[in-house]
Design an enzyme around this catalytic site. Structure first.
Site, PDB file in Angstrom:
ATOM      1  N   LYS A 315       5.438  50.648  45.500  1.00 43.10           N
ATOM      2  CA  LYS A 315       4.619  51.135  44.380  1.00 43.10           C
ATOM      3  C   LYS A 315       3.875  50.002  43.676  1.00 43.10           C
ATOM      4  O   LYS A 315       4.216  48.839  43.801  1.00 43.10           O
ATOM      5  CB  LYS A 315       5.494  51.948  43.415  1.00 43.10           C
ATOM      6  CG  LYS A 315       5.775  53.343  44.014  1.00 43.10           C
ATOM      7  CD  LYS A 315       6.421  54.305  43.067  1.00 43.10           C
ATOM      8  CE  LYS A 315       6.542  55.662  43.781  1.00 43.10           C
ATOM      9  NZ  LYS A 315       7.408  56.608  43.076  1.00 43.10           N
ATOM     10  N   ARG A 350      14.222  56.675  47.909  1.00 47.09           N
ATOM     11  CA  ARG A 350      13.157  57.266  48.727  1.00 47.09           C
ATOM     12  C   ARG A 350      12.239  56.129  49.164  1.00 47.09           C
ATOM     13  O   ARG A 350      11.624  55.475  48.307  1.00 47.09           O
ATOM     14  CB  ARG A 350      12.402  58.307  47.889  1.00 47.09           C
ATOM     15  CG  ARG A 350      11.274  59.007  48.624  1.00 47.09           C
ATOM     16  CD  ARG A 350      10.550  59.956  47.670  1.00 47.09           C
ATOM     17  NE  ARG A 350       9.480  60.660  48.335  1.00 47.09           N
ATOM     18  CZ  ARG A 350       8.276  60.161  48.543  1.00 47.09           C
ATOM     19  NH1 ARG A 350       7.992  58.934  48.153  1.00 47.09           N
ATOM     20  NH2 ARG A 350       7.357  60.878  49.158  1.00 47.09           N
TER      21      ARG A 350
HETATM   22  N1  HH2 Z   1       7.065  59.171  44.750  1.00 45.83           N
HETATM   23  C1  HH2 Z   1       6.055  59.618  45.526  1.00 45.83           C
HETATM   24  C2  HH2 Z   1       6.078  60.911  46.040  1.00 45.83           C
HETATM   25  N2  HH2 Z   1       7.126  61.723  45.831  1.00 45.83           N
HETATM   26  N3  HH2 Z   1       9.256  62.110  44.882  1.00 45.83           N
HETATM   27  C3  HH2 Z   1      10.274  61.690  44.120  1.00 45.83           C
HETATM   28  N4  HH2 Z   1      11.313  62.505  43.880  1.00 45.83           N
HETATM   29  N5  HH2 Z   1      10.279  60.440  43.558  1.00 45.83           N
HETATM   30  C4  HH2 Z   1       9.264  59.564  43.728  1.00 45.83           C
HETATM   31  O1  HH2 Z   1       9.312  58.438  43.176  1.00 45.83           O
HETATM   32  C5  HH2 Z   1       8.145  59.982  44.532  1.00 45.83           C
HETATM   33  C6  HH2 Z   1       8.178  61.297  45.090  1.00 45.83           C
HETATM   34  C7  HH2 Z   1       4.886  58.723  45.781  1.00 45.83           C
HETATM   35  O2  HH2 Z   1       5.017  58.055  47.005  1.00 45.83           O
HETATM   36  P1  HH2 Z   1       4.271  58.480  48.381  1.00 45.83           P
HETATM   37  O3  HH2 Z   1       4.720  59.834  48.807  1.00 45.83           O
HETATM   38  O4  HH2 Z   1       4.474  57.440  49.402  1.00 45.83           O
HETATM   39  O5  HH2 Z   1       2.744  58.485  48.032  1.00 45.83           O
HETATM   40  P2  HH2 Z   1       1.718  59.660  47.822  1.00 45.83           P
HETATM   41  O6  HH2 Z   1       2.179  60.440  46.668  1.00 45.83           O
HETATM   42  O7  HH2 Z   1       0.407  58.966  47.593  1.00 45.83           O
HETATM   43  O8  HH2 Z   1       1.720  60.507  49.063  1.00 45.83           O
END
Ligand code: HH2
Length: 373
Positions: A315, A350
Site C-alpha cells: 500500500k 491479506r
Molecule cells: N485492501 C484492498 C482490497 N480489499 N479487503 C480488506 N478486508 N482489507 C484490505 O485492506 C483490503 C481489502 C486493496 O488492495 P487490492 O485489492 O490489491 O487493490 P485494489 O483495491 O486496487 O484492487
C-alpha cells in the site's frame, strides 16, 4: 465477544494485570460516564471522560464497584461481564478463523487475486479478456501452492479514486474464478461490497465474504443464511473520494467503535459470532498517520473478541515511509508491516506476495508466542 450493544471495552494496556492488577481501558456507550468517573475519582482512580467515552487506569474490580455505586447493580454486572470478556480476549493468542466448513489456524495468509484492469498494484495482470479467466485461475492456484490459506478474489478495484464497477461485470469477472478455485479445494473468499455478487460467489463455493463497505443489511442477511465467514472492514467515505481529506478526532477509538457496532449488527442479523472478522481498513479513508496509529495500536482491536484481519500489502503508506515509488517494489516494507501486525495479534494478513509473507508471519508468530510450532 461483546454481545451487548450498549457497552464496549477497549483494552489499551493490561500487560501487568493477572487477576487484580491495574488495567488501562476505555469504555464506550456508558450511560452517564461522568458519574462513573466521579465514583472512580472518589476511590482514588484516574479517570477521564472524552465525549461519550470513559478512559480509566484502575483494577477491574474498582471499575465494577464504581459503576455499581454510580449506576446500580445491573450496570455493574454488565460492566463486569463485558470487561472480563475484553480482557480475556486481549490476553489470548490471535484467534483462528471459522469459515462454517472448517477452521483456519492463525496466522492466516490470504492471497489476493484481482480480476481487474485497474487495481493499484497488479491491475490488468490477471484480467485479460483475450485469455478469459485462465490468468486469474492460474494465479490463484499458484498462491495456494505457495502457502495461501485463503485466496481472495475481487472484481472491483477499491484504490483511491476508483469508480464503481457494474454488478454484472463484477460477477462475470469473479464467479468463474471463485468456482474454479473452490473446485480445487481451495478456501476462497470473495472481495465485494455487492450482496448480489456475494450471493452468487457463495453459491459458487466461496467460504468467506470480504466486504470493504462493512455491512449493508442485505449483505448481512445473506451471509447469515449462507453460514459463511464475514469480514467487516472499516472505511471512511467511498473509494472515489475517501483519500480527499480523511479526518478523525481519535482514529483508534472511532474505528474501534465502528467495528464494535459492525459486530453488533452482524450478530443481530444472525451471523454466528465465531464467523465474524474485523478489519480496520488500512488506507481506506486514512492518512499515513492514521494508518500508523491503527497498526501501532492494533492489539487494542483484539479486545473485540473476534479475529482481526489487516491488509497492508504494497500500500501507498509503505511507499511514503520507504520512499519507493512502484507498488511491486514495496515487498520488504510489506513484510515488516505484516510481521508487526501478527505481533499485534492480527489473525489474518491479506497479501499479494504469499511465499515471502508465509515465512515472515510464521517467524513473527513464533516470536510473539514464544513457541516453535
Ligand atoms: N485492501 C484492498 C482490497 N480489499 N479487503 C480488506 N478486508 N482489507 C484490505 O485492506 C483490503 C481489502 C486493496 O488492495 P487490492 O485489492 O490489491 O487493490 P485494489 O483495491 O486496487 O484492487
Amino acid at each position: 465477544m461483546a454481545d451487548n450493544p450498549n457497552l464496549l471495552v477497549r483494552v489499551e494496556d493490561a500487560t501487568l494485570s493477572t487477576v487484580e492488577g491495574p488495567v488501562k481501558v476505555v469504555v464506550s456507550n456508558l450511560a452517564s460516564p461522568h458519574e462513573v468517573a466521579e465514583a472512580l475519582a472518589s476511590a482514588g482512580a484516574r479517570a477521564a471522560v472524552e465525549g461519550t467515552r470513559l478512559a480509566v487506569v484502575t483494577t477491574p474490580s474498582r471499575l465494577v464497584d464504581a459503576t455499581g455505586r454510580a449506576l446500580g447493580a445491573a450496570a455493574a454486572h454488565e460492566m463486569e461481564e463485558v470487561l472480563d470478556r475484553a480482557l480475556t480476549a486481549w490476553h489470548a493468542p490471535a484467534l483462528s478463523l471459522s469459515t462454517g466448513t472448517g477452521e483456519v489456524a492463525s496466522p492466516v495468509v490470504m492471497g489476493v487475486v484481482n480480476v481487474t484492469p485497474d487495481s493499484f498494484s497488479d491491475g490488468g495482470r490477471f484480467y485479460d479478456p483475450g485469455r478469459g479467466h485462465a490468468p486469474a485461475i492460474e494465479h490463484g492456484l499458484a498462491l495456494a501452492g505457495a502457502g495461501a490459506d485463503i485466496v481472495d478474489v475481487g472484481g472491483e478495484s477499491s484504490r483511491p479514486g476508483a469508480e464503481p464497477v457494474d454488478v454484472d461485470e463484477e460477477r462475470s469477472r469473479t464467479l468463474p474464478v471463485v468456482d474454479a478455485l473452490a473446485q480445487e479445494g481451495i478456501t476462497v473468499s470473495v472481495d465485494t461490497r455487492h450482496p448480489e455478487v456475494a450471493k452468487d460467489a457463495v453459491e459458487a463455493g466461496a467460504a468467506v465474504v470480504n466486504d470493504i463497505s462493512g455491512g449493508a443489511p442485505e449483505m448481512l442477511d445473506l451471509v447469515a443464511t449462507a453460514g459463511c465467514a464475514y469480514v467487516a472492514m472499516h472505511m471512511q467515505g467511498e473509494p472515489a473520494d475517501m483519500q480527499h481529506d480523511p479526518r478523525y478526532d481519535d482514529v483508534v477509538a472511532e474505528v474501534f467503535e465502528s467495528l464494535g457496532d459492525a459486530i453488533r449488527r452482524c450478530v443481530a442479523a444472525g451471523i454466528a459470532a465465531e464467523r465474524i472478522v474485523v478489519d480496520p481498513g488500512i488506507g481506506f479513508g486514512k492518512t499515513v498517520e492514521h494508518n500508523l496509529a491503527l497498526l501501532r495500536r492494533l492489539r487494542e482491536f483484539s479486545s473485540l473478541g473476534v479475529p482481526v484481519m489487516v491488509g497492508v500489502s504494497r500500500k501507498s503508506f509503505i511507499g511514503r515511509l520507504s520512499g519507493t515509488e512502484g507498488p511491486e517494489r514495496r515487498l520488504p516494507g510489506s513484510l515488516a508491516a505484516a510481521a508487526l501486525a501478527v505481533q499485534g495479534r492480527a489473525s489474518i494478513v491479506r497479501v499479494h506476495d504469499v511465499d515471502e509473507t508465509v515465512q515472515a508471519v510464521r517467524v513473527a508468530d513464533a516470536i510473539t508466542r514464544g513457541v516453535a510450532s
